[in-house]
Design an enzyme around this catalytic site. Structure first.
Site, short mmCIF file in Angstrom:
data_model
loop_
_atom_site.label_atom_id
_atom_site.label_comp_id
_atom_site.label_asym_id
_atom_site.label_seq_id
_atom_site.Cartn_x
_atom_site.Cartn_y
_atom_site.Cartn_z
N SER A 23 111.72 73.97 27.02
CA SER A 23 111.50 75.29 27.61
C SER A 23 111.92 76.42 26.67
CB SER A 23 112.28 75.41 28.94
OG SER A 23 113.64 75.08 28.74
N ASN A 110 122.88 72.76 34.83
CA ASN A 110 122.36 73.16 36.14
C ASN A 110 123.03 74.43 36.67
OD1 ASN A 110 120.93 70.86 35.78
ND2 ASN A 110 121.88 69.71 37.46
N HIS A 156 89.19 104.50 57.74
CA HIS A 156 87.94 103.77 57.48
C HIS A 156 87.17 104.37 56.30
CE1 HIS A 156 88.61 102.15 61.58
NE2 HIS A 156 88.91 103.40 61.86
N SER A 277 82.95 103.76 27.09
CA SER A 277 82.09 102.58 27.12
C SER A 277 81.51 102.36 25.74
CB SER A 277 80.97 102.79 28.13
OG SER A 277 79.84 102.01 27.80
N LYS A 283 80.35 107.81 29.44
CA LYS A 283 81.33 107.22 30.36
C LYS A 283 82.77 107.58 30.02
CE LYS A 283 80.90 104.63 33.29
NZ LYS A 283 80.58 103.19 33.36
N GLU A 290 92.36 100.43 36.90
CA GLU A 290 91.71 99.16 37.26
C GLU A 290 92.56 97.96 36.83
OE1 GLU A 290 87.15 99.26 36.67
OE2 GLU A 290 87.94 100.93 35.53
N LYS A 325 110.98 79.96 35.61
CA LYS A 325 111.18 81.02 34.62
C LYS A 325 109.92 81.78 34.23
CE LYS A 325 114.81 78.40 33.01
NZ LYS A 325 114.45 77.72 34.22
#
Ligand code: ARG
Length: 470
Positions: A23, A110, A156, A277, A283, A290, A325
């Site tokens: 690890s 541990n 809505h 873009s 654009k 996003e 982890k």
């Protein structure tokens, strides 16, 4: 390389196994906590008379030098040494010799790994709290400028009633404040010291667990050794709190994406926080928003991974738990990165107050206000609702707003309407009238901003500073 646990083995581990269960590639990030924890352990061993004072000093000095060398990039970790705990021990033995072999007395990996992860997470919770506090402060600053910026409130995704941008932003402040609350609460359960639990059943040596806990800035010690080495609830709790932060960021991002579209035109993102873009020259894309929305999925995945990893495990430690982890680290990294970029993106966006106001005026957001007006003139609410509904239908046919109707037209729907009706349904008036605590009226919002600032200032010292490990 001979394994630190190699005594009872006659064969080397297969290289595939070394690669598979090692690890170090990801738990190396715990080195500072591992070393600080070991220093406290060594100090305690000497105090309790389990090792000699000079031995503890040699170990602590060796660890200190190792820490500095790791920090300076002068140390190479080894995959064969498996994890950060055995890497540190192995390196210490190479550097200071035989005496280093006493460090692991009365300790297991541990309880050690549980210690390291708790110390790590405690610091990261403080870092996330700071980022959240910064974000809330930035939102409050922005809100202050937009107490009078009227916009439609939606249900809505249909225009419903007028609110202000300030009020809308304050809704997010509430969410992020709850997130801070959850993290502080989670931190209490993180900040418990498991060291002394040994592998699972404590140890035969007379350890001073309280001393170690104090040295490392913990509030107390884990009470049951089996639980101490097998508890990862705190990691799940953090991932759950992080998931909600991501839900909140993601919802906000969704609005920023909608608002920056030509269709809404409520905001324009700063060039520094948008992208173009490769094909379409016109654009300007809200990629940052996003991506934050997209990254929320990773964190929910981390939470799920932790829950599933734990659900079938018998007591106490099982190697499955090494999988905690990467999930935890990913949740921490993702939430921090997102908070870091989100704040300046919001703080720099240009607000198109004119478009917001226009949208608030169209779409009959004052229809409830007209009904409420009629109620104040003695009409039962249900009847007022029906009358305004008919008026809306009439307006829709003619491409008009409610306030465009003449009084004579108004009275056809409800004779209770009087000259003062226009005042009652003017958009600013509709907002100002919602002065109930928690409402969008400028006065109520100003009070809410002041209260939020006070809470922020009062909470600051609780998570700033404190930590025995920096
Ligand atoms: N690398 C291990 C982990 O992350 C440390 C604990 C290992 N303990 C053991 N008994 N194999 O969980």
């Amino acid at each position: 390389m001979a394994k630190l646990w190699g005594g009872r083995f006659q064969k080397e581990t297969d290289r595939l196994v070394d690669d598979f269960h090692s690890s170090i590639s990801f738990d190396r990030r715990l080195y500072r906590y591992d070393i600080t924890g070991s220093m406290a352990h060594a100090r305690m061993l000497a105090r309790a008379g389990i090792i000699r004072q000079q031995e503890a000093e040699a170990i602590i000095n060796g660890l200190q030098e190792l820490l500095e060398d790791i920090e300076a990039g002068r140390v190479e970790f080894s995959v064969a040494a498996e994890d950060i705990h055995m890497n540190v021990e192995q390196l210490l033995i190479e550097r200071i010799g035989e005496v280093a072999k006493k460090l692991h007395t009365a300790r297991s990996r541990n309880d050690q790994v549980a210690l390291d992860v708790r110390m790590y997470l405690r610091d990261e919770i403080d870092a996330v709290l700071e980022l959240l506090a910064g974000l809330v402060a930035a939102l409050l600053d922005l809100a202050e400028k937009h107490v009078h910026t009227v916009m439609p409130g939606y249900t809505h995704l249909q225009r419903a009633q007028p609110v202000t941008l300030a009020h809308h932003l304050l809704a997010y402040c509430q969410m992020f404040e709850r997130d801070m609350d959850r993290l502080r609460d989670c931190r209490r359960r993180v900040n418990v010291c498991p060291l002394g639990a040994g592998a699972l059943a404590g140890t035969t040596f007379p350890l001073d667990r309280e001393f170690v806990a104090r040295e490392l800035g913990f509030d107390g010690i884990a009470e049951n050794s089996l639980d101490a080495v097998s508890d990862r609830d705190f990691a799940v709790e953090f991932a759950a709190a992080a998931s909600l932060i991501m839900v909140h960021l993601s919802r906000f991002c969704e609005e920023i994406i909608l608002w920056s579209s030509t269709e809404f035109g409520f905001i324009e993102l700063d060039d520094a926080y948008s992208t173009g873009s490769s094909m379409m020259p016109q654009k300007k894309n809200p990629d940052v928003a996003e991506l934050v929305r997209g990254k929320s999925g990773r964190v929910f995945g981390d939470l799920t991974a932790l829950l599933v990893m734990l659900k079938g495990l018998p007591l106490a430690y099982n190697k499955d738990m090494q999988e905690d982890k990467e999930a935890l680290f990913d949740a921490v990294d993702t939430v921090k990165k997102c908070l870091l970029v989100f704040r300046p993106m919001v703080a720099t966006m240009r607000v198109r107050a004119d478009n917001m106001a226009r949208a608030a005026r169209g779409g009959f957001t004052n229809a409830t206000d007209l009904a409420d007006y009629l109620v104040r003139r003695g009409v039962p609410f249900r009847e007022a609702h029906a009358a305004v509904g008919r008026a809306v239908a009439y307006c829709l046919e003619r491409g008009k707003c409610l306030e465009d109707l003449t009084l004579e037209e108004m009275r056809r729907f409800s004779p209770a309407a009087g000259e003062d009706v226009y005042q009652a349904i003017g958009i600013d008036r509709c907002v100002a009238a919602r002065a109930v605590p928690g409402g969008p009226a400028p006065e109520a919002v100003r009070r809410a901003i002041a209260a939020a600032r006070q809470r922020l200032a009062a909470a600051a010292p609780a998570h700033a500073g404190r930590s025995g490990d920096k």
